[in-house]
Design an enzyme around this catalytic site. Structure first.
Site, short mmCIF file in Angstrom:
data_model
loop_
_atom_site.label_atom_id
_atom_site.label_comp_id
_atom_site.label_asym_id
_atom_site.label_seq_id
_atom_site.Cartn_x
_atom_site.Cartn_y
_atom_site.Cartn_z
N CYS A 10 -25.73 -6.72 16.95
CA CYS A 10 -26.48 -7.94 17.27
C CYS A 10 -27.40 -8.32 16.10
O CYS A 10 -27.49 -7.61 15.11
CB CYS A 10 -27.31 -7.72 18.54
N CYS A 13 -29.84 -5.67 15.17
CA CYS A 13 -29.20 -4.55 14.47
C CYS A 13 -28.98 -4.90 12.99
O CYS A 13 -29.21 -4.07 12.12
CB CYS A 13 -27.86 -4.20 15.12
#
Length: 78
Positions: A10, A13
């Protein structure tokens, strides 16, 4: 030193990965940065909230995006 970014890929991340790369660069150290996206492996590290950061297989942060400075402090403490 192996730094693992544990998460599904995501935006958070990705940001944590970029911040880890910046921290390693700023410190001038050698480290391998590995992205771990497999949920079974993430769970095996005991991570319940992503993104998480592990240094040499020890989880040092989970559930937030650390700044490069915060990551530098963690790496210097090792």
């Amino acid at each position: 030193m192996i730094i693992k970014i544990l998460g599904t890929g995501c935006k958070k991340c990705v940001a944590l990965t970029e911040n880890a790369q910046q921290a390693v660069s700023d410190l001038g150290i050698e480290a391998q940065i590995v992205k771990v996206t497999d949920m079974a492996e993430i769970a095996a590290h005991g991570v319940m909230s992503t993104p998480a950061l592990a240094v040499d297989d020890k989880v040092v942060s989970m559930g937030k995006v650390l700044t490069p400075n915060e990551i530098e402090r963690l790496l210097q403490a090792r």
